[in-house]
Design an enzyme around this catalytic site. Structure first.
Site, short mmCIF file in Angstrom:
data_model
loop_
_atom_site.label_atom_id
_atom_site.label_comp_id
_atom_site.label_asym_id
_atom_site.label_seq_id
_atom_site.Cartn_x
_atom_site.Cartn_y
_atom_site.Cartn_z
N TYR A 56 -13.55 13.24 3.27
CA TYR A 56 -12.54 12.20 3.14
C TYR A 56 -11.14 12.75 3.41
O TYR A 56 -10.77 13.82 2.92
CB TYR A 56 -12.56 11.57 1.74
CG TYR A 56 -11.48 10.53 1.55
CD1 TYR A 56 -11.59 9.28 2.16
CD2 TYR A 56 -10.33 10.80 0.82
CE1 TYR A 56 -10.60 8.33 2.02
CE2 TYR A 56 -9.33 9.86 0.67
CZ TYR A 56 -9.46 8.62 1.28
OH TYR A 56 -8.47 7.68 1.16
N HIS A 86 0.56 2.07 7.53
CA HIS A 86 0.98 2.03 6.14
C HIS A 86 2.49 1.80 5.99
O HIS A 86 2.96 1.52 4.88
CB HIS A 86 0.57 3.31 5.42
CG HIS A 86 -0.89 3.36 5.06
ND1 HIS A 86 -1.89 3.20 5.99
CD2 HIS A 86 -1.52 3.52 3.87
CE1 HIS A 86 -3.07 3.27 5.40
NE2 HIS A 86 -2.86 3.46 4.10
N ASN A 200 0.34 10.38 0.44
CA ASN A 200 -0.49 10.23 -0.75
C ASN A 200 0.11 11.00 -1.91
O ASN A 200 -0.08 12.20 -2.02
CB ASN A 200 -1.91 10.72 -0.45
CG ASN A 200 -2.95 9.95 -1.25
OD1 ASN A 200 -2.92 9.96 -2.46
ND2 ASN A 200 -3.85 9.29 -0.54
N TYR A 284 24.45 -3.86 -39.18
CA TYR A 284 23.45 -2.91 -38.64
C TYR A 284 23.91 -2.23 -37.36
O TYR A 284 23.58 -1.07 -37.12
CB TYR A 284 22.13 -3.64 -38.37
CG TYR A 284 21.30 -3.95 -39.58
CD1 TYR A 284 21.76 -3.70 -40.88
CD2 TYR A 284 20.04 -4.52 -39.43
CE1 TYR A 284 20.98 -4.00 -41.98
CE2 TYR A 284 19.25 -4.83 -40.53
CZ TYR A 284 19.72 -4.57 -41.81
OH TYR A 284 18.95 -4.87 -42.89
N ARG A 287 25.94 0.47 -38.80
CA ARG A 287 25.27 1.30 -39.81
C ARG A 287 24.04 2.03 -39.27
O ARG A 287 23.74 3.15 -39.67
CB ARG A 287 24.87 0.41 -40.99
CG ARG A 287 24.51 1.20 -42.21
CD ARG A 287 23.86 0.41 -43.34
NE ARG A 287 24.10 -1.02 -43.38
CZ ARG A 287 23.32 -1.85 -44.07
NH1 ARG A 287 22.29 -1.39 -44.74
NH2 ARG A 287 23.59 -3.14 -44.08
N PHE A 344 -3.02 10.94 -7.67
CA PHE A 344 -1.99 10.06 -7.11
C PHE A 344 -1.66 8.88 -8.02
O PHE A 344 -0.72 8.14 -7.78
CB PHE A 344 -2.44 9.50 -5.77
CG PHE A 344 -3.82 8.87 -5.83
CD1 PHE A 344 -4.05 7.70 -6.52
CD2 PHE A 344 -4.90 9.49 -5.21
CE1 PHE A 344 -5.31 7.14 -6.60
CE2 PHE A 344 -6.17 8.94 -5.29
CZ PHE A 344 -6.37 7.75 -5.98
N GLU A 430 -9.76 0.24 -4.47
CA GLU A 430 -8.63 0.65 -5.32
C GLU A 430 -8.38 -0.50 -6.31
O GLU A 430 -7.50 -1.33 -6.12
CB GLU A 430 -7.42 0.95 -4.44
CG GLU A 430 -7.73 2.11 -3.49
CD GLU A 430 -6.67 2.33 -2.41
OE1 GLU A 430 -5.58 1.72 -2.51
OE2 GLU A 430 -6.94 3.09 -1.47
#
Length: 531
Positions: A56, A86, A200, A284, A287, A344, A430
């Site tokens: 891969y 991409h 990646n 507050y 404080r 990743f 994915e």
């Protein structure tokens, strides 16, 4: 680690190094050890290619197409097509400093020696940084798994002479090829594994997170400063920042902010002037300043720890190891093992980014409440006129500054928690993504809005100081803060637009210039949660 002028890539990288390269144009150099690691990693990839195994990222398709075997004569085309396909992001381009973080963090990750790229790839990335070549990278498109794919692909397009880039000293955008030419660099023809190695990883997330850590830590000092000045001129007490109170609930952030308030208000005659008044307790927002500011400090420290780890991690997939370092597996030769995993995935950053964004939103919300305490005629001390206006009714004074602070707080709250969202992609392969880049972008915006809220508090507290008995001295640090504000913004002399005043103070906080003078005056400086 940066030696002050040059950042050595391949050694430990810190958020301050990222800021130095991104914002101050510190040059980078690739360490000898990094070059050796890159060469060894590439040799391992070559051995896998020579073995003829289906591996891969090297000779298969990607994502759902992992089962598609790619012939040897199409491996270079495979890598180029990966980058082109991409690079499908949207939105405005990232800012120059953000692109520089992307270049640096990807260069550093590749230099760790687990990605299998050639030395020429890391040299080209270093050359782009040093020569001011900045790819046009669209902001949106990353899911934070398999890393920040789309933004990194826009960056990688320029390495192969495509896409667009800007070059320092040259107006407008240039083609990737022309931009490299202007810098004396040549486009690359990507070898097997290199396209995937370039895109990646979590580098957009980690780079943005590194910058926001640096900025958020500065914001915390600004918040303690603004809060101390507001407490002082609002006739509040600083007893709530005592060592005694912090010692019986010893959170490190609480202790740090309490120490800062004590140092800022040291020798304050204003505080001493009402120490024996008949008020039993402050609101507050006065404080509980050490408790809230301290909790935010710890959230930012928690993020810093993750960022420091991530900056120096290999987030590629697959990763290239020496064969002896992993158990026997299919994708392995005598000298190399190619291991597919999930480094990743941006979850380790996404959740802490969301946590920090929510915490900083609370910091801004408390600051806005202190502003209201200075302006609101139903809440403020009698020595202050309504809305700090010189002629109440005819003038509105600082009234709308509080409106703006409230609007900014609302904007911060709308950031939500992107890191708990999920949309499956790539045909279901994915099926769980981190949205870490969205979390990083959200935190970036929260930091910016919180900075403006604190600028408003500094503006209003300095104006409130004009109504304090001028025979009384401020504290050592609060006097410096008041002076730093007045060096940039004059006191009100009738109504005026406050937009430019807020901008001026926000910019001074961002650059650190406003706090430099304050810290110089403090005995021991500011304290952080990690000290």
């Amino acid at each position: 680690m940066s030696d002050g002028t040059t950042v050595s890539v391949g050694d430990d990288l810190a958020p301050t190094d990222v800021a130095a390269v991104a914002r101050d144009d510190a040059p980078v150099e690739i360490s000898t050890a990094a070059r050796e690691r890159v060469q060894e990693s590439r040799e391992r990839v070559e051995s896998v290619i020579d073995s003829g195994e289906a591996v891969y990222g090297i000779n298969t398709g990607f994502g759902e197409l992992v089962t598609e075997r790619i012939p040897g004569d199409e491996l270079e085309e495979l890598q180029t097509n990966l980058i082109r396909s991409h690079a499908s992001g949207q939105g405005d381009p990232l800012e120059r400093e953000e692109v520089r973080t992307l270049l640096l963090t990807r260069l550093h990750a590749l230099s760790l020696g687990y990605s299998g790229v050639r030395e020429t790839v890391v040299e080209t990335l270093a050359g782009m940084l040093n020569e001011g070549v900045h790819p046009v990278v669209r902001t949106y498109g990353s899911l934070g798994a398999s890393g920040d794919l789309a933004p990194l692909a826009h960056l990688a397009l320029v390495l192969i002479g495509e896409g667009e880039a800007t070059v320092d000293g040259i107006e407008g955008r240039l083609s990737g090829e022309k931009a490299l030419q202007e810098a004396g660099l040549a486009p690359l023809t990507l070898a097997p594994k290199e396209g995937l190695a370039l895109i990646n990883g979590t580098q957009l997330t980690a780079g943005l997170a590194a910058l926001t850590v640096v900025d958020a830590e500065r914001l915390l000092d600004a918040a303690d400063t603004a809060g101390a000045l507001t407490t002082e001129v609002g006739m509040g007490t600083t007893v709530t920042s005592s060592e005694a109170i912090a010692s019986v609930r010893p959170h490190t952030g609480h202790q740090a902010s309490a120490t800062n308030v004590r140092r800022l208000t040291a020798e304050s005659e204003i505080v001493e002037s009402h120490r024996n008044c008949d008020r039993v307790q402050d609101a507050y927002s006065f404080r509980c300043l050490p408790q809230v500011h301290g909790a935010v400090r710890e959230a930012v420290t928690h993020l810093r720890e993750a960022v420091e780890t991530e900056l120096n991690s290999a987030t590629d997939n697959p990763l290239i190891f020496d064969a002896e370092s992993v158990a026997p597996r299919a994708s392995q030769t005598e000298s190399a093992a190619v291991v597919s995993g999930g480094n990743f995935h941006g979850a380790p950053l996404a959740h802490r980014l969301d946590y920090a964004a929510n915490a900083l939103t609370d910091l801004g919300a408390m600051s806005e409440r202190r502003v209201d305490r200075l302006l609101n005629p139903n809440l403020q001390e009698s020595h202050l006129p309504p809305f700090l206006a010189g002629e109440s009714g005819v003038e509105s004074g600082m009234m709308i500054a509080q409106y703006t602070a409230a609007s900014l707080v609302n904007d911060c709250r709308s950031a939500g928690s992107p890191g708990i969202d999920n949309t499956p992609v790539s045909g279901g392969q994915e099926d769980h993504v981190s949205m870490s880049a969205t979390s990083a972008l959200a935190l970036r915006d929260v930091v910016e809005q919180t900075r403006r809220i604190l600028a408003i508090e500094l503006l209003c507290s300095a104006e409130a100081a004009e109504y304090v008995d001028d025979s009384l001295e401020h504290g050592i640090g609060t006097a410096a803060a008041y002076e730093a504000v007045r060096d940039r913004v004059p006191a009100l002399d009738g109504d005026r637009s406050l937009a430019g005043d807020i901008d001026e103070l926000a910019d001074a906080v961002r650059s650190g210039k406003l706090l430099d003078h304050v810290e110089h005056m403090l005995d021991g400086g500011f304290v952080s949660a990690s000290e």
